[in-house]
Design a protein around this motif. Structure first.
Motif, PDB file in Angstrom:
ATOM      1  N   ASP A  57       0.972   4.099  -2.936  1.00 23.84           N
ATOM      2  CA  ASP A  57       0.713   5.504  -2.606  1.00 23.84           C
ATOM      3  C   ASP A  57       1.866   6.398  -3.044  1.00 23.84           C
ATOM      4  O   ASP A  57       1.658   7.525  -3.524  1.00 23.84           O
ATOM      5  N   ILE A 103       0.833  -1.204   0.000  1.00 26.53           N
ATOM      6  CA  ILE A 103       0.000   0.000   0.000  1.00 26.53           C
ATOM      7  C   ILE A 103       0.864   1.249   0.000  1.00 26.53           C
ATOM      8  O   ILE A 103       0.618   2.196  -0.767  1.00 26.53           O
ATOM      9  N   ARG A 104       1.898   1.252   0.828  1.00 25.25           N
ATOM     10  CA  ARG A 104       2.775   2.416   0.862  1.00 25.25           C
ATOM     11  C   ARG A 104       3.454   2.631  -0.492  1.00 25.25           C
ATOM     12  O   ARG A 104       3.552   3.772  -0.967  1.00 25.25           O
ATOM     13  N   SER A 147       1.527   6.761  -6.758  1.00 25.11           N
ATOM     14  CA  SER A 147       0.435   7.690  -7.075  1.00 25.11           C
ATOM     15  C   SER A 147       0.909   9.129  -6.935  1.00 25.11           C
ATOM     16  O   SER A 147       0.598   9.994  -7.767  1.00 25.11           O
ATOM     17  N   ILE A 170      -5.274   1.482  -0.361  1.00 22.52           N
ATOM     18  CA  ILE A 170      -4.552   2.543  -1.055  1.00 22.52           C
ATOM     19  C   ILE A 170      -5.333   3.851  -1.033  1.00 22.52           C
ATOM     20  O   ILE A 170      -6.561   3.870  -0.975  1.00 22.52           O
ATOM     21  N   ARG A 171      -4.586   4.962  -1.077  1.00 25.95           N
ATOM     22  CA  ARG A 171      -5.195   6.287  -1.222  1.00 25.95           C
ATOM     23  C   ARG A 171      -5.305   6.575  -2.714  1.00 25.95           C
ATOM     24  O   ARG A 171      -4.293   6.764  -3.394  1.00 25.95           O
ATOM     25  N   ARG A 172      -6.491   6.613  -3.214  1.00 25.20           N
ATOM     26  CA  ARG A 172      -6.689   6.733  -4.657  1.00 25.20           C
ATOM     27  C   ARG A 172      -6.581   8.186  -5.105  1.00 25.20           C
ATOM     28  O   ARG A 172      -7.354   9.039  -4.656  1.00 25.20           O
ATOM     29  N   ALA A 173      -5.642   8.436  -5.984  1.00 27.08           N
ATOM     30  CA  ALA A 173      -5.499   9.771  -6.564  1.00 27.08           C
ATOM     31  C   ALA A 173      -6.479   9.904  -7.726  1.00 27.08           C
ATOM     32  O   ALA A 173      -6.623   8.969  -8.529  1.00 27.08           O
ATOM     33  N   TYR A 223      -6.246   2.582 -11.386  1.00 26.04           N
ATOM     34  CA  TYR A 223      -5.682   1.431 -10.671  1.00 26.04           C
ATOM     35  C   TYR A 223      -6.213   0.157 -11.325  1.00 26.04           C
ATOM     36  O   TYR A 223      -7.422  -0.079 -11.362  1.00 26.04           O
TER      37      TYR A 223
END
Length: 285
Positions: free
Chosen positions: A33, A29-30, A36, A67-70, A75
């Motif tokens: 991110d 996940i990191r 992204s 995940i933080r979606r931009a 994705y």
């Protein structure tokens, strides 16, 4: 050249699934991110395959949820069958991908079926994906050489790529899976495909086993391709292609494209940060 090139980041999937031991979901996940934040427009974040065969991707749903979606990033997820597609849809993948081989030997070793059987399976996946509003991307492995069958003829690549396009794939990524193709081989292949497969529907996927990936990208650029797969930190390889190294490093490719005057929209400094973290994940428990 004055053109824009799309970098399709495959490190979180194609790269990390080849690590000897699974990387923790939090680290995946990191990494995603960080990618992204570097401005990569497309990131292949997960693979929804059987955990028996690819235990490194068993946490795909957890990763997609974390995940933080931009808003500017798509994705994507690899989905080899309808079960995988259902899981990808549930995980809110923006698009999905299917993969076939140009050689029978690699198809049987990699997915335990013939090329024809794989394409029949993917027809169902592609139809269901489009019905769900998802775009489908296609991969073709072993575009010049196969570890089991030897040299691969351009006609074999053409047949599989054309079949994937007819299934509804918007783009076909051509993979030098062994990473040993010489630039002259890539140039010959692309010339052979040019009459039937428009360059704007093709992407390059070059592993760097022989240190030729960047040169092969340049040859593909000359042939009109403007999308290239890359793996941050050079992560990757292939369990069915012994000795093959990872895909061309995203940071090296972004730098080379900048030298050529091509725009990618990628923040080179932030990509370097992601690359440093990616390299730290190698062989981590």
């Amino acid at each position: 050249m004055g053109d824009r090139v799309t970098l399709f980041e495959v490190g979180p999937r194609d790269g990390l699934q080849n690590e000897a031991r699974p990387v923790p979901a939090a680290d995946k996940i990191r990494l995603i991110d960080l990618l992204s934040g570097a401005g990569l427009p497309k990131i292949e974040a997960a693979s929804f395959v059987s955990s028996r065969w690819v235990p490194q991707m068993a946490d795909a749903a957890v990763v997609m949820a974390g995940i933080r979606r931009a808003p500017s990033v798509l994705y994507t997820a690899l989905t080899p069958n309808l079960r995988g597609l259902d899981d990808a849809i549930a995980s809110r993948a923006d698009e999905v991908a299917v993969f076939a081989s140009a050689s029978e030997g690699f198809s049987r070793a990699n997915i335990n079926c013939t090329i024809a059987d794989s394409l029949a399976r993917y027809r169902e996946v592609a139809d269901a994906a489009r019905a769900a509003g998802l775009a489908v991307r296609g991969y073709v492995s072993c575009i010049t050489q196969c570890p089991f069958d030897g040299a691969v003829e351009p006609d074999a690549v053409r047949r599989v790529a054309d079949a994937l396009l007819r299934l509804g794939c918007y783009e076909i990524s051509l993979g030098d899976t062994l990473g040993r193709a010489a630039p002259c081989e890539i140039a010959c292949l692309l010339r052979s495909l040019a009459d039937d497969l428009p360059a704007e529907r093709l992407a390059g996927h070059f592993h760097d086993t022989s240190g030729r990936a960047l040169r092969n990208v340049e040859v593909a650029l000359d042939a009109g391709l403007r999308t290239f797969d890359a793996s941050v930190g050079g992560l990757g390889g292939c369990p069915y292609a012994p000795g093959a190294s990872g895909n061309v490093a995203s940071e090296a490719l972004a730098a080379r494209l900048a030298e050529l005057g091509l725009e990618t929209g990628v923040d080179i400094a932030r990509l370097a940060e992601a690359a440093a973290f990616a390299r730290s994940l190698r062989n981590r428990a």
